[in-house]
Write an enzyme that holds these catalytic residues in place. Structure first.
Site, short mmCIF file in Angstrom:
data_model
loop_
_atom_site.label_atom_id
_atom_site.label_comp_id
_atom_site.label_asym_id
_atom_site.label_seq_id
_atom_site.Cartn_x
_atom_site.Cartn_y
_atom_site.Cartn_z
N CYS A 1 -12.84 -1.77 -1.84
CA CYS A 1 -11.61 -2.14 -0.46
C CYS A 1 -10.62 -3.12 -1.07
O CYS A 1 -11.01 -4.38 -1.26
CB CYS A 1 -12.45 -2.40 0.58
SG CYS A 1 -11.26 -2.95 1.88
N CYS B 1 -10.38 -6.20 1.09
CA CYS B 1 -11.85 -6.59 1.33
C CYS B 1 -11.96 -7.82 0.31
O CYS B 1 -12.43 -8.94 0.39
CB CYS B 1 -12.95 -5.79 1.26
SG CYS B 1 -13.28 -4.56 2.71
#
Length: 103
Positions: A31, A34
């Site tokens: 991600c 992230c």
């Protein structure tokens, strides 16, 4: 201090039974947002001794992600006294987090 790796095995001890509030970052290695949130969490862990910071890898800890209804990542869940006090979805700056969580 670095963020703790939170798993289903240590979740109760580190989060639910924690004597201080805990900010948990639900994330995944693939991600992009992230990866950008990670250094922010590192800074929070280093700067604030009034909270504990933890990270849950949703790919490895799917049960925890499902239990807390995590469907988008990064999701940040702030626990106080073992209860969810705040849920924030999406990338947040350190300043935004400090303001949102009243740190």
């Amino acid at each position: 201090m670095k963020p703790l790796e939170i798993t289903k095995e240590n979740f109760e001890a580190e989060v639910i039974k924690s004597s201080v509030p805990v900010l948990v970052d639900f994330w995944a290695a693939w991600c992009g947002p992230c990866k950008m949130q990670g250094p922010v969490m590192d800074e929070l862990a280093a700067e604030y001794d009034t909270i504990k910071v933890g990270k849950v890898n949703v790919d490895e800890q799917q049960q925890l992600a499902m239990k807390y209804g995590v469907s988008s990542i990064p999701t940040l869940i702030f626990f106080k006294n073992g209860e969810v006090a705040e849920t924030l979805v999406g990338l947040r700056s350190k300043e935004q987090l400090a303001q949102d969580l009243k740190l």
